[in-house]
Design a protein around this motif. Structure first.
Motif, PDB file in Angstrom:
ATOM      1  N   PHE A 190      52.561  38.898  28.593  1.00  0.00           N
ATOM      2  CA  PHE A 190      53.720  39.045  27.709  1.00  0.00           C
ATOM      3  C   PHE A 190      53.447  40.070  26.609  1.00  0.00           C
ATOM      4  O   PHE A 190      54.344  40.823  26.218  1.00  0.00           O
ATOM      5  CB  PHE A 190      54.098  37.692  27.107  1.00  0.00           C
ATOM      6  N   VAL A 191      52.214  40.119  26.106  1.00  0.00           N
ATOM      7  CA  VAL A 191      51.865  41.129  25.095  1.00  0.00           C
ATOM      8  C   VAL A 191      52.008  42.529  25.682  1.00  0.00           C
ATOM      9  O   VAL A 191      52.624  43.416  25.075  1.00  0.00           O
ATOM     10  CB  VAL A 191      50.434  40.901  24.582  1.00  0.00           C
ATOM     11  N   LEU A 192      51.442  42.744  26.872  1.00  0.00           N
ATOM     12  CA  LEU A 192      51.510  44.062  27.510  1.00  0.00           C
ATOM     13  C   LEU A 192      52.937  44.412  27.917  1.00  0.00           C
ATOM     14  O   LEU A 192      53.282  45.595  28.007  1.00  0.00           O
ATOM     15  CB  LEU A 192      50.604  44.089  28.743  1.00  0.00           C
ATOM     16  N   ALA A 193      53.767  43.401  28.162  1.00  0.00           N
ATOM     17  CA  ALA A 193      55.154  43.666  28.543  1.00  0.00           C
ATOM     18  C   ALA A 193      56.028  43.997  27.340  1.00  0.00           C
ATOM     19  O   ALA A 193      56.968  44.795  27.443  1.00  0.00           O
ATOM     20  CB  ALA A 193      55.728  42.459  29.285  1.00  0.00           C
ATOM     21  N   VAL A 213      63.639  52.770  30.360  1.00  0.00           N
ATOM     22  CA  VAL A 213      62.220  53.081  30.251  1.00  0.00           C
ATOM     23  C   VAL A 213      61.432  51.842  29.826  1.00  0.00           C
ATOM     24  O   VAL A 213      60.388  51.511  30.403  1.00  0.00           O
ATOM     25  CB  VAL A 213      61.992  54.228  29.263  1.00  0.00           C
ATOM     26  N   ALA A 214      61.938  51.142  28.809  1.00  0.00           N
ATOM     27  CA  ALA A 214      61.230  49.962  28.313  1.00  0.00           C
ATOM     28  C   ALA A 214      61.170  48.863  29.370  1.00  0.00           C
ATOM     29  O   ALA A 214      60.147  48.191  29.530  1.00  0.00           O
ATOM     30  CB  ALA A 214      61.910  49.442  27.048  1.00  0.00           C
ATOM     31  N   PHE A 215      62.264  48.699  30.118  1.00  0.00           N
ATOM     32  CA  PHE A 215      62.280  47.671  31.166  1.00  0.00           C
ATOM     33  C   PHE A 215      61.264  48.001  32.255  1.00  0.00           C
ATOM     34  O   PHE A 215      60.534  47.130  32.730  1.00  0.00           O
ATOM     35  CB  PHE A 215      63.683  47.559  31.761  1.00  0.00           C
ATOM     36  N   ALA A 216      61.203  49.264  32.648  1.00  0.00           N
ATOM     37  CA  ALA A 216      60.243  49.667  33.681  1.00  0.00           C
ATOM     38  C   ALA A 216      58.810  49.449  33.228  1.00  0.00           C
ATOM     39  O   ALA A 216      57.933  49.141  34.042  1.00  0.00           O
ATOM     40  CB  ALA A 216      60.461  51.139  34.045  1.00  0.00           C
ATOM     41  N   VAL A 221      56.045  41.068  32.631  1.00  0.00           N
ATOM     42  CA  VAL A 221      56.473  39.751  32.167  1.00  0.00           C
ATOM     43  C   VAL A 221      56.649  38.794  33.348  1.00  0.00           C
ATOM     44  O   VAL A 221      56.433  37.585  33.217  1.00  0.00           O
ATOM     45  CB  VAL A 221      57.790  39.868  31.353  1.00  0.00           C
ATOM     46  N   PHE A 222      56.991  39.334  34.517  1.00  0.00           N
ATOM     47  CA  PHE A 222      57.118  38.486  35.700  1.00  0.00           C
ATOM     48  C   PHE A 222      55.750  37.999  36.166  1.00  0.00           C
ATOM     49  O   PHE A 222      55.626  36.879  36.684  1.00  0.00           O
ATOM     50  CB  PHE A 222      57.832  39.252  36.815  1.00  0.00           C
ATOM     51  N   SER A 266      51.988  50.118  38.271  1.00  0.00           N
ATOM     52  CA  SER A 266      52.202  51.352  39.031  1.00  0.00           C
ATOM     53  C   SER A 266      53.589  51.954  38.840  1.00  0.00           C
ATOM     54  O   SER A 266      53.757  53.168  38.943  1.00  0.00           O
ATOM     55  CB  SER A 266      51.967  51.091  40.528  1.00  0.00           C
ATOM     56  N   ILE A 267      54.584  51.124  38.576  1.00  0.00           N
ATOM     57  CA  ILE A 267      55.967  51.599  38.507  1.00  0.00           C
ATOM     58  C   ILE A 267      56.182  52.700  37.464  1.00  0.00           C
ATOM     59  O   ILE A 267      56.843  53.707  37.751  1.00  0.00           O
ATOM     60  CB  ILE A 267      56.927  50.416  38.262  1.00  0.00           C
ATOM     61  N   PRO A 268      55.645  52.584  36.231  1.00  0.00           N
ATOM     62  CA  PRO A 268      55.923  53.641  35.238  1.00  0.00           C
ATOM     63  C   PRO A 268      55.474  55.028  35.657  1.00  0.00           C
ATOM     64  O   PRO A 268      56.004  56.024  35.153  1.00  0.00           O
ATOM     65  CB  PRO A 268      55.152  53.154  34.005  1.00  0.00           C
ATOM     66  N   ALA A 269      54.518  55.134  36.556  1.00  0.00           N
ATOM     67  CA  ALA A 269      54.012  56.446  36.963  1.00  0.00           C
ATOM     68  C   ALA A 269      54.875  57.113  38.022  1.00  0.00           C
ATOM     69  O   ALA A 269      54.626  58.264  38.385  1.00  0.00           O
ATOM     70  CB  ALA A 269      52.582  56.315  37.490  1.00  0.00           C
TER      71      ALA A 269
END
Length: 353
Positions: A190-193, A213-216, A221-222, A266-269
């Motif tokens: 949760f902290v990293l999310a 961007v923030a959601f990605a 959190v999941f 991996s998704i943000p990249a």
């Protein structure tokens, strides 16, 4: 034997374990491959976070393979069925202990990779300190857990073969520590999310873009939610009355947590890849992950943590930093309206021969 007894003896969670394990290994593998394609072939850089995520996905695949092998000898069946063949019972216990270590390390490295990625874009000192705290403590408690799996007994063989005598810890010691680690791991998710939201929300971009961007960046959190669910199964397992049956949900929820953590890292990249696949989409003007300029003809190892460097050669200005990658392009004559983040840079002049 009554029909109810027959149905009980035939119950099996093995197909569910196999399905979840391989799904939560193959799906993250595709995302990791996409990430590596962007980093190595499109941007021609390779960082520590990329190396860590490769090790994490390899451990996750190994975890799925070990658990699959365990289902072949009784994992997911009731203990009364498996113990008809004592050798199978020993194999299940041994494979599950090995799988537990692989799952712990895969999860730890997946989250560590994402934390290292965030180090590229954070600019505030307290954020860097927080990320280092998360990385160090997360690895420390999880590595200890991996060791404790086999150090509970003076003779580790007793863990999978109770006929071998050995002095062991009280049963509740490792269970209570595992509960703490599970809860702490979920809290770190949760902290990293949530940290990317504090970075993105004050940037000058459209609210829709900020949210996207923030959601990605906060899909971890999941993984945190999966960690909470996984931890609840530790309580049921502590009794060990029917461990070959009760262990199955704990193992596949661990795979869910690991897979989600690696996927979220991996998704943000993947933004440059999406822009290439869908050219009509908005430009890559707000990449959250910075990349140095692509060198010609070779790949480079990129250990940077978001530094900004500026070179001036032959009258050209070239930016290699991370902060400008998350600010909208400036409009001539309106610089004061578009820049809301000030960064001090060092300038190096090189005189051409």
């Amino acid at each position: 034997m009554t029909s109810q007894q027959v149905a009980y003896m035939e119950q099996s969670r093995a197909p569910l374990v196999q399905g979840v394990m391989w799904t939560m290994s193959i799906v993250p593998l595709f995302f990791v491959c996409g990430r590596l394609y962007v980093r190595v072939f499109l941007k021609r850089v390779f960082g520590w976070d990329d190396f860590i995520i490769i090790v994490a996905i390899c451990l996750l695949i190994a975890y799925a393979a070990v658990c699959h092998a365990a289902t072949q000898v009784g994992l997911g069946r009731h203990l009364i069925v498996v113990e008809e063949n004592p050798n199978n019972l020993i194999s299940v216990a041994l494979l599950c202990d090995i799988g537990e270590v692989l799952a712990i390390m895969a999860c730890t490295l997946g989250k560590t990779s994402f934390a290292v990625t965030l180090m590229r874009i954070v600019v505030k000192r307290w954020m860097k300190i927080l990320l280092w705290f998360v990385i160090i403590t997360m690895n420390l408690v999880n590595i200890l857990t991996a060791f404790f799996v086999f150090l509970q007994c003076k003779d580790p063989r007793h863990l999978w073969n109770p006929t071998i005598p050995s002095k062991c810890w009280p049963a509740d010691v490792f269970t209570n520590y595992s509960l703490f680690v599970g809860a702490y791991s979920g809290a770190q998710d949760f902290v990293l999310a949530l940290l990317p939201w504090t970075i993105v929300w004050n940037l000058q971009m459209k609210k829709k873009e900020k949210f996207g961007v923030a959601f990605a960046m906060s899909l971890g959190v999941f993984a945190g939610a999966a960690a909470i669910v996984k931890t609840t199964y530790l309580v049921a397992l502590s009794a060990k009355a029917d461990f070959t049956w009760e262990l199955a949900p704990l193992l596949y929820w661990a795979a869910v947590e690991d897979g989600l953590a690696i996927t979220a890292a991996s998704i943000p990249a993947l933004k440059p890849l999406l822009v290439r696949m869908f050219p009509s989409s908005p430009g890559d003007s707000y990449n959250m992950i910075s990349y140095p300029p692509k060198p010609r003809g070779r790949n480079v190892f990129d250990p940077s943590q978001g530094e900004t460097q500026t070179d001036i050669r032959q009258g050209s200005l070239r930016d290699m930093g991370s902060q400008t990658a998350i600010i909208e392009p400036q409009t001539p004559g309106k610089e004061s309206e578009n820049i809301n983040l000030r960064t001090e840079v060092s300038v190096r002049y090189t005189q051409s021969p």
